[in-house]
Design an enzyme around this catalytic site. Structure first.
Site, PDB file in Angstrom:
ATOM      1  CG  ASN A   1      -1.777   1.220   1.334  1.00 31.94           C
ATOM      2  OD1 ASN A   1      -1.824   2.020   0.402  1.00 31.94           O
ATOM      3  ND2 ASN A   1      -2.460   1.376   2.462  1.00 31.94           N
TER       4      ASN A   1
ATOM      5  CE  LYS B   1      -0.320   3.260   4.716  1.00 31.67           C
ATOM      6  NZ  LYS B   1      -0.213   3.375   6.164  1.00 31.67           N
TER       7      LYS B   1
ATOM      8  CG  HIS C   1      -5.887   1.921   5.167  1.00 27.10           C
ATOM      9  ND1 HIS C   1      -5.459   2.861   6.068  1.00 27.10           N
ATOM     10  CD2 HIS C   1      -4.866   1.050   5.011  1.00 27.10           C
ATOM     11  CE1 HIS C   1      -4.222   2.564   6.441  1.00 27.10           C
ATOM     12  NE2 HIS C   1      -3.838   1.475   5.813  1.00 27.10           N
TER      13      HIS C   1
ATOM     14  CD  GLU D   1      -3.080   5.560   6.641  1.00 24.98           C
ATOM     15  OE1 GLU D   1      -3.071   5.607   5.407  1.00 24.98           O
ATOM     16  OE2 GLU D   1      -2.170   5.045   7.324  1.00 24.98           O
TER      17      GLU D   1
ATOM     18  CD  GLU E   1      -3.359  -2.353   7.345  1.00 19.78           C
ATOM     19  OE1 GLU E   1      -2.260  -2.591   6.850  1.00 19.78           O
ATOM     20  OE2 GLU E   1      -3.999  -1.314   7.092  1.00 19.78           O
TER      21      GLU E   1
ATOM     22  N   GLY F   1       2.534   2.581  10.739  1.00 21.63           N
ATOM     23  CA  GLY F   1       3.468   3.695  10.576  1.00 21.63           C
ATOM     24  C   GLY F   1       4.189   4.104  11.847  1.00 21.63           C
TER      25      GLY F   1
ATOM     26  CB  SER G   1       5.329  -1.436  11.914  1.00 21.26           C
ATOM     27  OG  SER G   1       4.909  -0.106  12.151  1.00 21.26           O
TER      28      SER G   1
HETATM   29  P1  13P Z   1       3.006   0.603   7.682  1.00 27.42           P
HETATM   30  O1  13P Z   1       3.543  -0.697   7.122  1.00 27.42           O
HETATM   31  O2  13P Z   1       3.721   1.812   7.196  1.00 27.42           O
HETATM   32  O3  13P Z   1       2.877   0.531   9.176  1.00 27.42           O
HETATM   33  O4  13P Z   1       1.517   0.743   7.112  1.00 27.42           O
HETATM   34  C1  13P Z   1       0.637  -0.305   7.226  1.00 27.42           C
HETATM   35  C2  13P Z   1      -0.560  -0.008   6.443  1.00 27.42           C
HETATM   36  O5  13P Z   1      -1.342   0.855   6.795  1.00 27.42           O
HETATM   37  C3  13P Z   1      -0.782  -0.758   5.206  1.00 27.42           C
HETATM   38  O6  13P Z   1      -2.061  -0.549   4.710  1.00 27.42           O
END
Ligand code: 13P
Length: 251
Positions: free
Chosen positions: A9, A11, A94, A96, A166, A172, A211
């Protein structure tokens, strides 16, 4: 036996040049013979990515889609557009999008339904915040998120739906859930599905995200109910993501 899936992803990151370099490095470095691989670029770059990935077996998709067919929805992208550009997967719900853009369980369920109707594969993201984990309500939160979709699309659809667990506190932050913590929630999600249909529960792929790095991937993917990963930051580094895909092959 569930085939592992590792998804990148990206983003809201990248440029034409960066996407070209990263995608070409994936094509060079990733073997797709025994693992499924998916890349979610920012939607503007789907066509560019499709050109690079054509014929390689690496699939791609979008990070969000509208459940509406077409019309006055400024800024949105429709399912027919996503299909026209050859996407195979759609990321839905997601954290976010839930947190920053206010997506509700009901909207997420509509997007999963629309994705299935279009014959694409939804990757449904669920997970608890740190406050919810500390309050001991992780299972309730995840159950609500999964059940909202189950009630909309039915258990049979979960042979195709991919669920990505997640934990929001691990996204992150560099704080990966331990393999045991992740496995515990994955087993819980599978048990939720099994209450409705044991056979479907066994077929449904459950990914871990938060992560994930090359150094933590093998141990996570070795857990009984972890069928791959959804990778953010580490998927922007070609060697890291390639190594994570490699770890899935061995698991
Ligand atoms: P990170 O791997 O940067 O923690 O992000 C995970 C994520 O949100 C994947 O969709």
């Amino acid at each position: 036996m569930r085939r592992k899936l590792v998804a990148a992803n990206w983003k809201m990151n990248g440029s034409k040049a960066e996407i070209s370099a990263l995608a070409n490095a994936f094509v060079q470095g990733i073997e797709v013979a025994s693992v499924d691989v998916a890349v979610f670029p920012p939607a503007l770059y789907v066509e560019q990515l499709a050109g690079i990935l054509a014929g390689t077996g690496i699939e791609f998709g979008v990070q969000n889609v509208s459940a509406a067919e077409k019309g006055a929805f400024t800024g949105e992208i429709s399912m027919s557009m996503v299909k026209e550009f050859g996407c195979h997967y759609v990321l839905v719900g997601h954290s976010e999008r839930r947190e920053l853009f206010g997506e509700t369980d009901a909207q997420v369920a509509e997007k999963v339904a629309a994705t299935l109707e279009a014959d694409l594969v939804p990757v449904l993201c669920v997970g608890e915040t740190l406050a919810q984990r500390e309050a001991g309500v992780t299972e309730q939160v995840v159950a609500e998120q999964v059940v909202a979709v189950l009630e909309r699309v039915g258990i049979e659809s979960f042979t195709r739906v991919v669920v990505a667990y997640e934990p929001v506190w691990a996204i992150g932050t560099g704080k990966t859930a331990s393999p045991e913590q992740a496995q515990e929630v994955h087993a819980y999600i599978r048990s939720l599905l099994a209450q409705r249909d044991a056979n479907v529960a066994q077929q449904c792929r459950l990914l871990y995200g938060g992560s994930v790095k090359a150094s933590s991937a093998a141990e996570l993917f070795a857990q009984e109910d972890i069928d791959g990963g959804l990778v953010g930051g580490a998927s922007l580094i070609a060697d890291e993501f390639t190594a994570i895909c490699q770890a899935a092959k061995g698991a």
